[in-house]
Design a protein around this motif. Structure first.
Motif, PDB file in Angstrom:
ATOM      1  N   ASP A  49       0.838  -1.194   0.000  1.00  0.00           N
ATOM      2  CA  ASP A  49       0.000   0.000   0.000  1.00  0.00           C
ATOM      3  C   ASP A  49       0.877   1.249   0.000  1.00  0.00           C
ATOM      4  O   ASP A  49       1.682   1.459   0.906  1.00  0.00           O
ATOM      5  N   SER A  50       0.729   2.073  -1.030  1.00  0.00           N
ATOM      6  CA  SER A  50       1.571   3.259  -1.170  1.00  0.00           C
ATOM      7  C   SER A  50       1.077   4.447  -0.354  1.00  0.00           C
ATOM      8  O   SER A  50       1.758   5.471  -0.274  1.00  0.00           O
ATOM      9  N   SER A  51      -0.087   4.321   0.266  1.00  0.00           N
ATOM     10  CA  SER A  51      -0.642   5.459   1.015  1.00  0.00           C
ATOM     11  C   SER A  51       0.108   5.713   2.314  1.00  0.00           C
ATOM     12  O   SER A  51      -0.111   6.737   2.967  1.00  0.00           O
ATOM     13  N   VAL A  52       0.987   4.775   2.720  1.00  0.00           N
ATOM     14  CA  VAL A  52       1.718   4.953   3.980  1.00  0.00           C
ATOM     15  C   VAL A  52       2.930   5.859   3.804  1.00  0.00           C
ATOM     16  O   VAL A  52       3.659   6.109   4.759  1.00  0.00           O
ATOM     17  N   GLY A  53       3.156   6.343   2.583  1.00  0.00           N
ATOM     18  CA  GLY A  53       4.279   7.233   2.359  1.00  0.00           C
ATOM     19  C   GLY A  53       5.439   6.495   1.720  1.00  0.00           C
ATOM     20  O   GLY A  53       5.279   5.385   1.217  1.00  0.00           O
ATOM     21  N   PRO A  54       6.626   7.099   1.726  1.00  0.00           N
ATOM     22  CA  PRO A  54       7.788   6.462   1.085  1.00  0.00           C
ATOM     23  C   PRO A  54       8.076   5.091   1.694  1.00  0.00           C
ATOM     24  O   PRO A  54       8.194   4.949   2.915  1.00  0.00           O
ATOM     25  N   VAL A  55       8.160   4.077   0.841  1.00  0.00           N
ATOM     26  CA  VAL A  55       8.408   2.707   1.289  1.00  0.00           C
ATOM     27  C   VAL A  55       9.637   2.166   0.565  1.00  0.00           C
ATOM     28  O   VAL A  55       9.776   2.322  -0.649  1.00  0.00           O
TER      29      VAL A  55
END
Length: 242
Positions: A142-148
């Motif tokens: 999930d990209s909504s958590v910010g930079p991964v």
């Protein structure tokens, strides 16, 4: 007061730079997980005579004349060190903090920028086989958590990035692992064996299921027709006498 809930991390870092450049104070960048705790530690020595913590220039907690008063947020203040622990973090806790601590008549300032973010979810691994039989493995999260940050481990050694390309000569029994992480958490996907790329996927299973259902339906229809035909034939056959 500036709303920091959805502030871009780059803006928060810019704010930190501006605040730290404004005066001779210690500046620290901290990260916290939504729902978790974070501890802000001013680098001071000696027992504080008074303590004031501020967020966006608004008071958070104050200790003066042996009395502690809270104005916002949930947390714990160590009156002997000035250390502030914020609890049950929300994204609204993100932003600039400042500690003003009086020790032996000297006021010591420490500035922080706190960024609260979601923990990463468990990533999933998918694969795609090209015409030249090279395999591309993709680690999705999930990209909504910010930079991964995504990393791989497997027979080819460690690899950083969302995808990894596997040579067609790699053994089908080879196992790959994918890990996703950000500043506050880390999660790993279940192990993925290369031979799973050749297992029937949902798109190939559907026609098989439909074919089986059609075959079963045909058999049932033929069975029913056979029974009906046999019953009709009986009406035309002579009754045997004993």
């Amino acid at each position: 007061m500036v709303n920091m809930v959805n502030t871009d991390p780059r803006i928060l870092r810019l704010i930190l730079f501006i605040l730290c450049s404004a005066g001779h104070v210690l500046c620290v960048e901290e990260f916290g997980k939504v729902g978790g705790n974070v501890t802000l530690k001013p680098l001071v020595t000696g027992k504080p005579e008074s303590i004031l913590w501020k967020f966006n220039n608004d008071k958070v907690v104050e200790f003066e004349d042996e009395r502690e008063r809270w104005f916002q947020f949930k947390g714990v203040l160590d009156n002997n060190t000035g250390v502030l622990t914020l609890k049950e973090l929300k994204k609204g806790n993100s932003g600039p903090y400042e500690a003003e601590i009086l020790i032996k008549g000297n006021l010591v300032n420490t500035k922080f920028t706190l960024q609260v973010m979601d923990a990463v979810g468990v990533p999933t691994i998918s694969c795609k086989v090209a015409d030249d039989e090279k395999i591309t493995l993709t680690c999705s999260v999930d990209s909504s958590v910010g930079p991964v940050k995504t990393t791989w481990s497997g027979p080819d050694g460690p690899h950083e990035g969302k995808t990894v390309i596997v040579s067609k000569d790699t053994k089908n029994e080879s196992v790959y692992f994918c890990t996703a992480s950000n500043k506050v958490s880390k999660e790993s996907a279940p192990e993925f064996t290369l031979k799973d790329c050749y297992s029937p996927g949902p798109d190939s299973v559907v026609p098989i299921v439909i074919g089986v259902l059609v075959a079963v339906a045909v058999v049932l229809i033929l069975g029913i027709l056979a029974v009906v035909y046999r019953e009709k034939i009986k009406t035309y056959l002579p009754v045997s006498s004993r």
